[in-house]
Scaffold this motif. Structure first.
Motif, PDB file in Angstrom:
ATOM      1  N   GLU A 110       0.994  -1.319  -0.088  1.00  0.00           N
ATOM      2  CA  GLU A 110      -0.312  -0.149  -0.060  1.00  0.00           C
ATOM      3  C   GLU A 110       1.018   1.395   0.304  1.00  0.00           C
ATOM      4  OE1 GLU A 110      -2.449   1.127   3.164  1.00  0.00           O
ATOM      5  OE2 GLU A 110      -1.002  -0.134   4.816  1.00  0.00           O
ATOM      6  N   ASP A 111       1.933   1.224   0.742  1.00  0.00           N
ATOM      7  CA  ASP A 111       2.908   2.367   0.311  1.00  0.00           C
ATOM      8  C   ASP A 111       3.893   2.675  -0.186  1.00  0.00           C
ATOM      9  OD1 ASP A 111       2.045   2.610   3.461  1.00  0.00           O
ATOM     10  OD2 ASP A 111       3.945   1.664   4.007  1.00  0.00           O
ATOM     11  N   VAL A 112       3.474   1.848  -2.445  1.00  0.00           N
ATOM     12  CA  VAL A 112       3.891   1.923  -3.068  1.00  0.00           C
ATOM     13  C   VAL A 112       3.813   3.025  -3.633  1.00  0.00           C
ATOM     14  CG1 VAL A 112       4.644   0.914  -5.398  1.00  0.00           C
ATOM     15  CG2 VAL A 112       4.428  -0.648  -3.081  1.00  0.00           C
ATOM     16  N   LYS A 113       4.601   3.797  -4.819  1.00  0.00           N
ATOM     17  CA  LYS A 113       4.093   5.659  -5.185  1.00  0.00           C
ATOM     18  C   LYS A 113       3.837   4.458  -6.252  1.00  0.00           C
ATOM     19  CE  LYS A 113       8.241   7.957  -4.148  1.00  0.00           C
ATOM     20  NZ  LYS A 113       9.144   8.760  -4.837  1.00  0.00           N
ATOM     21  N   PHE A 114       2.718   5.484  -7.031  1.00  0.00           N
ATOM     22  CA  PHE A 114       1.213   5.072  -7.852  1.00  0.00           C
ATOM     23  C   PHE A 114       2.126   4.624  -9.165  1.00  0.00           C
ATOM     24  CE2 PHE A 114      -1.405   5.809 -11.247  1.00  0.00           C
ATOM     25  CZ  PHE A 114      -2.430   5.152 -10.694  1.00  0.00           C
ATOM     26  N   GLN A 115       3.645   5.578  -9.428  1.00  0.00           N
ATOM     27  CA  GLN A 115       3.886   5.158 -10.662  1.00  0.00           C
ATOM     28  C   GLN A 115       4.808   4.045 -10.697  1.00  0.00           C
ATOM     29  OE1 GLN A 115       4.250   7.524 -13.267  1.00  0.00           O
ATOM     30  NE2 GLN A 115       5.370   5.387 -14.209  1.00  0.00           N
ATOM     31  N   ASN A 116       4.965   3.016  -9.785  1.00  0.00           N
ATOM     32  CA  ASN A 116       6.353   2.036  -9.729  1.00  0.00           C
ATOM     33  C   ASN A 116       4.483   1.285  -9.882  1.00  0.00           C
ATOM     34  OD1 ASN A 116       8.076   3.789  -8.683  1.00  0.00           O
ATOM     35  ND2 ASN A 116       7.811   2.619  -6.690  1.00  0.00           N
ATOM     36  N   ALA A 117       3.490   1.219 -10.003  1.00  0.00           N
ATOM     37  CA  ALA A 117       2.346   0.268 -10.071  1.00  0.00           C
ATOM     38  C   ALA A 117       2.202   0.523 -11.426  1.00  0.00           C
ATOM     39  CB  ALA A 117       1.169   0.141  -9.274  1.00  0.00           C
ATOM     40  N   VAL A 118       2.007   1.501 -11.594  1.00  0.00           N
ATOM     41  CA  VAL A 118       1.650   1.657 -13.274  1.00  0.00           C
ATOM     42  C   VAL A 118       2.972   0.867 -14.351  1.00  0.00           C
ATOM     43  CG1 VAL A 118       1.244   3.451 -14.961  1.00  0.00           C
ATOM     44  CG2 VAL A 118       0.394   3.247 -12.480  1.00  0.00           C
ATOM     45  N   ASP A 119       4.695   1.128 -13.487  1.00  0.00           N
ATOM     46  CA  ASP A 119       4.973   0.360 -14.423  1.00  0.00           C
ATOM     47  C   ASP A 119       5.543  -0.258 -14.498  1.00  0.00           C
ATOM     48  OD1 ASP A 119       6.368   2.928 -15.359  1.00  0.00           O
ATOM     49  OD2 ASP A 119       7.531   3.542 -13.287  1.00  0.00           O
ATOM     50  N   ALA A 120       5.417  -1.503 -13.443  1.00  0.00           N
ATOM     51  CA  ALA A 120       5.090  -2.611 -12.996  1.00  0.00           C
ATOM     52  C   ALA A 120       3.541  -3.079 -14.687  1.00  0.00           C
ATOM     53  CB  ALA A 120       4.347  -3.367 -11.995  1.00  0.00           C
ATOM     54  N   LEU A 121       3.307  -2.783 -14.461  1.00  0.00           N
ATOM     55  CA  LEU A 121       1.429  -3.536 -14.982  1.00  0.00           C
ATOM     56  C   LEU A 121       1.600  -2.792 -16.775  1.00  0.00           C
ATOM     57  CD1 LEU A 121      -1.670  -1.544 -13.195  1.00  0.00           C
ATOM     58  CD2 LEU A 121      -1.350  -3.766 -13.915  1.00  0.00           C
ATOM     59  N   ASP A 122       2.199  -1.522 -16.985  1.00  0.00           N
ATOM     60  CA  ASP A 122       2.971  -1.526 -18.516  1.00  0.00           C
ATOM     61  C   ASP A 122       4.210  -2.419 -18.849  1.00  0.00           C
ATOM     62  OD1 ASP A 122       2.535   0.183 -21.261  1.00  0.00           O
ATOM     63  OD2 ASP A 122       5.238   0.784 -20.024  1.00  0.00           O
ATOM     64  N   ALA A 123       4.837  -3.232 -18.076  1.00  0.00           N
ATOM     65  CA  ALA A 123       5.393  -3.962 -18.262  1.00  0.00           C
ATOM     66  C   ALA A 123       4.858  -5.035 -18.336  1.00  0.00           C
ATOM     67  CB  ALA A 123       7.187  -4.320 -17.433  1.00  0.00           C
ATOM     68  N   ILE A 124       3.833  -5.658 -17.760  1.00  0.00           N
ATOM     69  CA  ILE A 124       2.929  -6.307 -17.747  1.00  0.00           C
ATOM     70  C   ILE A 124       2.227  -6.908 -19.082  1.00  0.00           C
ATOM     71  CG2 ILE A 124       1.232  -8.050 -17.239  1.00  0.00           C
ATOM     72  CD1 ILE A 124       1.720  -7.873 -13.721  1.00  0.00           C
ATOM     73  N   VAL A 126       3.187  -5.029 -22.364  1.00  0.00           N
ATOM     74  CA  VAL A 126       4.572  -5.146 -22.858  1.00  0.00           C
ATOM     75  C   VAL A 126       5.067  -6.758 -23.621  1.00  0.00           C
ATOM     76  CG1 VAL A 126       6.876  -4.682 -23.490  1.00  0.00           C
ATOM     77  CG2 VAL A 126       5.535  -2.884 -22.860  1.00  0.00           C
ATOM     78  N   ALA A 127       4.607  -7.902 -22.083  1.00  0.00           N
ATOM     79  CA  ALA A 127       5.096  -8.785 -22.030  1.00  0.00           C
ATOM     80  C   ALA A 127       3.551  -9.679 -22.801  1.00  0.00           C
ATOM     81  CB  ALA A 127       5.405  -9.733 -20.601  1.00  0.00           C
ATOM     82  N   SER A 128       2.670  -8.905 -22.092  1.00  0.00           N
ATOM     83  CA  SER A 128       1.042  -9.931 -22.874  1.00  0.00           C
ATOM     84  C   SER A 128       1.506  -9.896 -24.986  1.00  0.00           C
ATOM     85  CB  SER A 128       0.147  -9.016 -21.928  1.00  0.00           C
ATOM     86  OG  SER A 128      -1.116  -9.490 -22.641  1.00  0.00           O
ATOM     87  N   ASP A 129       1.724  -8.743 -25.005  1.00  0.00           N
ATOM     88  CA  ASP A 129       0.903  -8.532 -26.144  1.00  0.00           C
ATOM     89  C   ASP A 129       2.798  -9.169 -26.788  1.00  0.00           C
ATOM     90  OD1 ASP A 129      -0.413  -7.066 -25.915  1.00  0.00           O
ATOM     91  OD2 ASP A 129       0.925  -5.069 -25.670  1.00  0.00           O
ATOM     92  N   THR A 130       3.799  -9.674 -26.613  1.00  0.00           N
ATOM     93  CA  THR A 130       4.753 -10.475 -26.807  1.00  0.00           C
ATOM     94  C   THR A 130       5.040 -11.466 -26.654  1.00  0.00           C
ATOM     95  OG1 THR A 130       6.529  -8.557 -26.057  1.00  0.00           O
ATOM     96  CG2 THR A 130       7.005 -10.917 -26.545  1.00  0.00           C
ATOM     97  N   ALA A 131       3.798 -12.089 -25.542  1.00  0.00           N
ATOM     98  CA  ALA A 131       3.267 -13.550 -26.125  1.00  0.00           C
ATOM     99  C   ALA A 131       2.453 -13.778 -26.427  1.00  0.00           C
ATOM    100  CB  ALA A 131       2.889 -13.654 -24.072  1.00  0.00           C
ATOM    101  N   LYS A 132       1.267 -12.988 -27.015  1.00  0.00           N
ATOM    102  CA  LYS A 132       0.652 -13.133 -27.963  1.00  0.00           C
ATOM    103  C   LYS A 132       0.624 -13.206 -29.468  1.00  0.00           C
ATOM    104  CE  LYS A 132      -3.987 -11.700 -28.627  1.00  0.00           C
ATOM    105  NZ  LYS A 132      -4.935 -11.308 -28.844  1.00  0.00           N
ATOM    106  N   LYS A 133       1.974 -12.482 -29.935  1.00  0.00           N
ATOM    107  CA  LYS A 133       1.992 -12.135 -30.866  1.00  0.00           C
ATOM    108  C   LYS A 133       3.933 -13.994 -30.886  1.00  0.00           C
ATOM    109  CE  LYS A 133       3.227  -7.845 -31.371  1.00  0.00           C
ATOM    110  NZ  LYS A 133       4.255  -6.028 -31.268  1.00  0.00           N
ATOM    111  N   LYS A 134       4.123 -14.404 -29.850  1.00  0.00           N
ATOM    112  CA  LYS A 134       4.746 -15.654 -29.939  1.00  0.00           C
ATOM    113  C   LYS A 134       3.897 -16.753 -30.216  1.00  0.00           C
ATOM    114  CE  LYS A 134       8.901 -14.839 -27.325  1.00  0.00           C
ATOM    115  NZ  LYS A 134       9.785 -15.440 -26.095  1.00  0.00           N
ATOM    116  N   SER A 135       2.193 -16.365 -29.503  1.00  0.00           N
ATOM    117  CA  SER A 135       1.170 -17.814 -29.644  1.00  0.00           C
ATOM    118  C   SER A 135       1.179 -17.788 -31.066  1.00  0.00           C
ATOM    119  CB  SER A 135       0.437 -17.758 -28.765  1.00  0.00           C
ATOM    120  OG  SER A 135       1.000 -17.647 -27.230  1.00  0.00           O
TER     121      SER A 135
END
Length: 170
Positions: A110-124, A126-135
């Motif tokens: 709960e003490d994490v800065k909002f930007q860190n959560a957004v960065d993690a969701l953005d990385a996920i 990008v990884a999801s899009d990459t996995a979909k392209k590989k599939s």
């Protein structure tokens, strides 16, 4: 000028002809609209299946958990990782999950800065899009199914109020 009454006085009767015209138009509109309202689509509401115990995790397919601690450090399962590492490693991990069941659990302090959560969701994402392209590239292996997008479940770790409240001196 004629006001309609005797000896130049105004007529006190209400002219109902425009009122009758409006009522008849509304009646015709409703007569035309009622049969159209009866042509509604039938809706099948999904049934809720309630279970008292959650299903046991599949030992062959453990859940993918990314956590962000209060300092903003990322962890993939129990290993420390950065956002670029997530973008590189996560597509291969996601590809191991069964089609249609690609899930990632994101635990955020709960003490994490909002930007860190957004960065993690953005990385996920990008990884999801990459996995979909590989599939899609390996569509013959998966019989034309792409497996869909990765679903992300986010939970926020909240501490008890006593642990976060500062002591007060009276």
């Amino acid at each position: 000028m004629d006001a309609g009454g005797p000896k130049g006085k105004q007529k006190s009767d209400i002219n109902v002809t425009p009122l009758i015209d409006i009522v008849l138009v509304l009646l015709i509109v409703f007569i035309v609209m009622v049969p159209g309202l009866a042509k509604a689509m039938k809706v099948v509401v999904p049934q809720v299946i309630q279970t008292t115990t959650p299903p046991k995790p599949d030992p062959n397919n453990p859940p993918v958990v990314i956590s962000i601690d209060k300092d903003g450090k990322l962890m993939l399962q129990a290993d420390p990782i950065d956002a670029d590492g997530i973008k590189q490693k996560l597509p291969d991990i996601v590809m191991l999950q069964p089609l249609g069941y690609r899930k990632i659990f994101l635990k955020i302090d709960e003490d994490v800065k909002f930007q860190n959560a957004v960065d993690a969701l953005d990385a996920i994402r990008v990884a999801s899009d990459t996995a979909k392209k590989k599939s899609l590239e390996q569509a013959d292996k998966f019989q034309g199914q792409d497996g869909g997008d990765v679903k992300v479940a986010v939970s926020i770790l909240k501490r008890p109020a006593a642990a976060t409240a500062a002591p007060t001196n009276g």
